[in-house]
Scaffold this motif. Structure first.
Motif, PDB file in Angstrom:
ATOM      1  N   TRP A 137      11.163   5.488  -0.514  1.00  0.00           N
ATOM      2  CA  TRP A 137       9.713   5.591  -0.645  1.00  0.00           C
ATOM      3  C   TRP A 137       9.069   5.528   0.730  1.00  0.00           C
ATOM      4  N   LYS A 138       8.117   6.404   0.976  1.00  0.00           N
ATOM      5  CA  LYS A 138       7.334   6.361   2.206  1.00  0.00           C
ATOM      6  C   LYS A 138       6.056   5.564   1.945  1.00  0.00           C
ATOM      7  N   ILE A 139       5.883   4.483   2.710  1.00  0.00           N
ATOM      8  CA  ILE A 139       4.781   3.556   2.482  1.00  0.00           C
ATOM      9  C   ILE A 139       3.927   3.451   3.734  1.00  0.00           C
ATOM     10  N   CYS A 140       2.603   3.584   3.564  1.00  0.00           N
ATOM     11  CA  CYS A 140       1.670   3.470   4.677  1.00  0.00           C
ATOM     12  C   CYS A 140       0.902   2.154   4.553  1.00  0.00           C
ATOM     13  N   PRO A 141       1.159   1.172   5.436  1.00  0.00           N
ATOM     14  CA  PRO A 141       0.472  -0.113   5.366  1.00  0.00           C
ATOM     15  C   PRO A 141      -0.785  -0.142   6.233  1.00  0.00           C
ATOM     16  N   LEU A 142      -1.922  -0.544   5.640  1.00  0.00           N
ATOM     17  CA  LEU A 142      -3.183  -0.650   6.363  1.00  0.00           C
ATOM     18  C   LEU A 142      -3.882  -1.954   5.985  1.00  0.00           C
ATOM     19  N   VAL A 143      -4.946  -2.294   6.725  1.00  0.00           N
ATOM     20  CA  VAL A 143      -5.569  -3.603   6.563  1.00  0.00           C
ATOM     21  C   VAL A 143      -7.077  -3.499   6.360  1.00  0.00           C
ATOM     22  N   CYS A 144      -7.546  -4.009   5.241  1.00  0.00           N
ATOM     23  CA  CYS A 144      -8.947  -4.287   4.919  1.00  0.00           C
ATOM     24  C   CYS A 144      -9.945  -3.218   5.404  1.00  0.00           C
ATOM     25  N   TYR A 145     -10.613  -3.473   6.535  1.00  0.00           N
ATOM     26  CA  TYR A 145     -11.689  -2.603   7.037  1.00  0.00           C
ATOM     27  C   TYR A 145     -11.212  -1.172   7.276  1.00  0.00           C
ATOM     28  N   ASP A 146      -9.914  -0.980   7.486  1.00  0.00           N
ATOM     29  CA  ASP A 146      -9.359   0.374   7.609  1.00  0.00           C
ATOM     30  C   ASP A 146      -9.732   1.238   6.406  1.00  0.00           C
ATOM     31  N   LEU A 147      -9.960   0.595   5.274  1.00  0.00           N
ATOM     32  CA  LEU A 147     -10.259   1.316   4.032  1.00  0.00           C
ATOM     33  C   LEU A 147     -11.501   2.191   4.147  1.00  0.00           C
ATOM     34  N   ARG A 148     -12.434   1.812   5.003  1.00  0.00           N
ATOM     35  CA  ARG A 148     -13.695   2.553   5.132  1.00  0.00           C
ATOM     36  C   ARG A 148     -13.553   3.820   5.985  1.00  0.00           C
ATOM     37  N   TYR A 164      -3.347  -1.463   1.085  1.00  0.00           N
ATOM     38  CA  TYR A 164      -4.364  -2.196   1.837  1.00  0.00           C
ATOM     39  C   TYR A 164      -4.290  -3.669   1.451  1.00  0.00           C
ATOM     40  N   VAL A 165      -4.165  -4.539   2.454  1.00  0.00           N
ATOM     41  CA  VAL A 165      -4.267  -5.981   2.210  1.00  0.00           C
ATOM     42  C   VAL A 165      -5.611  -6.421   2.774  1.00  0.00           C
ATOM     43  N   ALA A 166      -6.276  -7.393   2.114  1.00  0.00           N
ATOM     44  CA  ALA A 166      -7.668  -7.635   2.473  1.00  0.00           C
ATOM     45  C   ALA A 166      -8.143  -9.060   2.241  1.00  0.00           C
ATOM     46  N   ASN A 167      -9.236  -9.381   2.945  1.00  0.00           N
ATOM     47  CA  ASN A 167     -10.141 -10.490   2.630  1.00  0.00           C
ATOM     48  C   ASN A 167     -11.502  -9.828   2.487  1.00  0.00           C
ATOM     49  N   TRP A 168     -11.721  -9.157   1.368  1.00  0.00           N
ATOM     50  CA  TRP A 168     -12.928  -8.337   1.148  1.00  0.00           C
ATOM     51  C   TRP A 168     -13.903  -9.143   0.299  1.00  0.00           C
ATOM     52  N   PRO A 169     -15.084  -9.486   0.831  1.00  0.00           N
ATOM     53  CA  PRO A 169     -15.999 -10.404   0.151  1.00  0.00           C
ATOM     54  C   PRO A 169     -16.670  -9.811  -1.087  1.00  0.00           C
ATOM     55  N   CYS A 189      -1.574   9.937  -3.765  1.00  0.00           N
ATOM     56  CA  CYS A 189      -0.560   8.892  -3.674  1.00  0.00           C
ATOM     57  C   CYS A 189      -0.969   7.714  -4.553  1.00  0.00           C
ATOM     58  N   TYR A 190      -0.069   6.774  -4.718  1.00  0.00           N
ATOM     59  CA  TYR A 190      -0.470   5.485  -5.276  1.00  0.00           C
ATOM     60  C   TYR A 190      -1.247   4.740  -4.197  1.00  0.00           C
ATOM     61  N   CYS A 191      -2.365   4.166  -4.564  1.00  0.00           N
ATOM     62  CA  CYS A 191      -3.137   3.356  -3.625  1.00  0.00           C
ATOM     63  C   CYS A 191      -3.202   1.929  -4.163  1.00  0.00           C
ATOM     64  N   VAL A 192      -2.699   0.990  -3.370  1.00  0.00           N
ATOM     65  CA  VAL A 192      -2.578  -0.408  -3.775  1.00  0.00           C
ATOM     66  C   VAL A 192      -3.479  -1.270  -2.894  1.00  0.00           C
ATOM     67  N   GLY A 193      -4.296  -2.100  -3.516  1.00  0.00           N
ATOM     68  CA  GLY A 193      -5.131  -3.018  -2.761  1.00  0.00           C
ATOM     69  C   GLY A 193      -4.893  -4.447  -3.220  1.00  0.00           C
ATOM     70  N   VAL A 194      -4.597  -5.354  -2.276  1.00  0.00           N
ATOM     71  CA  VAL A 194      -4.408  -6.764  -2.613  1.00  0.00           C
ATOM     72  C   VAL A 194      -5.447  -7.584  -1.853  1.00  0.00           C
ATOM     73  N   ASN A 195      -6.352  -8.189  -2.605  1.00  0.00           N
ATOM     74  CA  ASN A 195      -7.441  -8.977  -2.045  1.00  0.00           C
ATOM     75  C   ASN A 195      -7.313 -10.428  -2.502  1.00  0.00           C
ATOM     76  N   ARG A 196      -7.915 -11.335  -1.784  1.00  0.00           N
ATOM     77  CA  ARG A 196      -7.863 -12.752  -2.125  1.00  0.00           C
ATOM     78  C   ARG A 196      -8.994 -13.131  -3.082  1.00  0.00           C
ATOM     79  N   VAL A 197      -8.958 -14.357  -3.574  1.00  0.00           N
ATOM     80  CA  VAL A 197     -10.058 -14.940  -4.351  1.00  0.00           C
ATOM     81  C   VAL A 197     -10.444 -16.273  -3.695  1.00  0.00           C
ATOM     82  N   GLY A 198     -11.472 -16.924  -4.271  1.00  0.00           N
ATOM     83  CA  GLY A 198     -11.896 -18.226  -3.766  1.00  0.00           C
ATOM     84  C   GLY A 198     -12.983 -18.115  -2.720  1.00  0.00           C
ATOM     85  N   THR A 199     -13.275 -19.235  -2.066  1.00  0.00           N
ATOM     86  CA  THR A 199     -14.305 -19.318  -1.032  1.00  0.00           C
ATOM     87  C   THR A 199     -13.685 -19.858   0.250  1.00  0.00           C
ATOM     88  N   ASP A 200     -14.025 -19.246   1.390  1.00  0.00           N
ATOM     89  CA  ASP A 200     -13.458 -19.728   2.644  1.00  0.00           C
ATOM     90  C   ASP A 200     -14.390 -20.739   3.319  1.00  0.00           C
TER      91      ASP A 200
END
Length: 259
Positions: A137-148, A164-169, A189-200
């Motif tokens: 599988w060819k996988i392209c890893p990017l981070v949060c703000y890159d999504l825009r 995309y991995v993120a801390n997106w408010p 492609c498949y587009c996968v986004g993993v974001n956090r929950v909670g309050t920082d």
């Protein structure tokens, strides 16, 4: 070479600037995964939360977190990815690492720093996009703000999965939902986004909305909003090849290069 890829998305709260506790928490969650998994995906800055004080949490590529990831990947025989704060040559990077079961480590440094939070003042921008080859599988890893910024993710190499991995408010979560779906559609492609929950510790609230979209922009997961969750999704090569062969949209895209 695998026709299917089982990915585990871990949507969770993060302990502010506490790498040791975050590693412990993730270890417990991962130990509870009983189904077969090929790839585990953690959020952006999974050891610290989205801190603008990198010196408080920065590690090296020989540090405790990389050692923990390598050991975990070897023990469980899956790959694992997410971003953390890395110090290298006097610079701080928001670095997404992809750790293979055999110990190989690939990394991507976040290109688009989030100026609204001052990320550009304390972190050095990456300059190279990478494509990870894992189990065929060819996988392209990017981070949060890159999504825009769609040009940066443009699929000119026939990758299969965009992550995309993120801390997106929470206040801007509609943009996250919309753009994840769009990136999947436009790149076929498949587009996968993993974001956090909670309050920082800056009182920013995070609602999750981690998701997996297929080539047609259909959401194929059932991850709840605002709650901690782990969900395993099976990605299918056949789905990608069938629609790319039938629709062939990628062949019609404009030709240009990023300077």
């Amino acid at each position: 070479m695998s026709d299917n890829l089982n990915i585990a998305l871990i949507q969770t709260a993060l302990v502010w600037e506490n790498p040791q506790q975050n590693r412990t928490n993730f270890s417990e969650k991962i130990e509870n995964i009983k189904e077969p998994v090929d790839l585990v995906i953690l959020p952006e800055m999974f050891t610290s939360g989205f801190t603008m004080q990198p010196s408080h949490v920065a590690e090296t590529m020989q540090g405790e977190t990389i050692s923990w990831l390598t050991s975990l990947a070897s023990k469980k025989q899956f790959a694992i990815t997410g971003s953390l704060v890395i110090e290298e040559n006097g610079n701080f990077y928001n670095r997404m690492v992809f750790v293979h079961p055999n110990g190989k480590i690939e990394h991507y440094d976040k290109r688009h720093r989030f100026t609204l939070a001052g990320e550009h003042k304390v972190y050095t921008a990456g300059s190279k996009k990478i494509i990870v080859d894992y189990k065929g599988w060819k996988i392209c890893p990017l981070v949060c703000y890159d999504l825009r910024f769609p040009v940066w993710s443009r699929n000119t190499v026939d990758y299969d999965v965009l992550i995309y991995v993120a801390n997106w408010p929470a206040p801007r979560i509609t943009a996250w939902d919309t753009l994840l779906k769009a990136r999947g559609i436009e790149n076929m492609c498949y587009c996968v986004g993993v974001n956090r929950v909670g309050t920082d510790d800056n009182n920013h609230e995070y609602s999750g909305h981690s998701a997996v979209y297929d080539v047609l922009g259909t959401r194929v997961d059932t991850i709840p909003f605002y709650e901690e969750a782990i969900e395993i999704i099976t990605l299918k090569k056949e789905h990608i090849s069938n629609y790319r062969s039938k629709l062939n949209f990628l062949s019609d895209q404009d030709q240009f290069s990023i300077m």
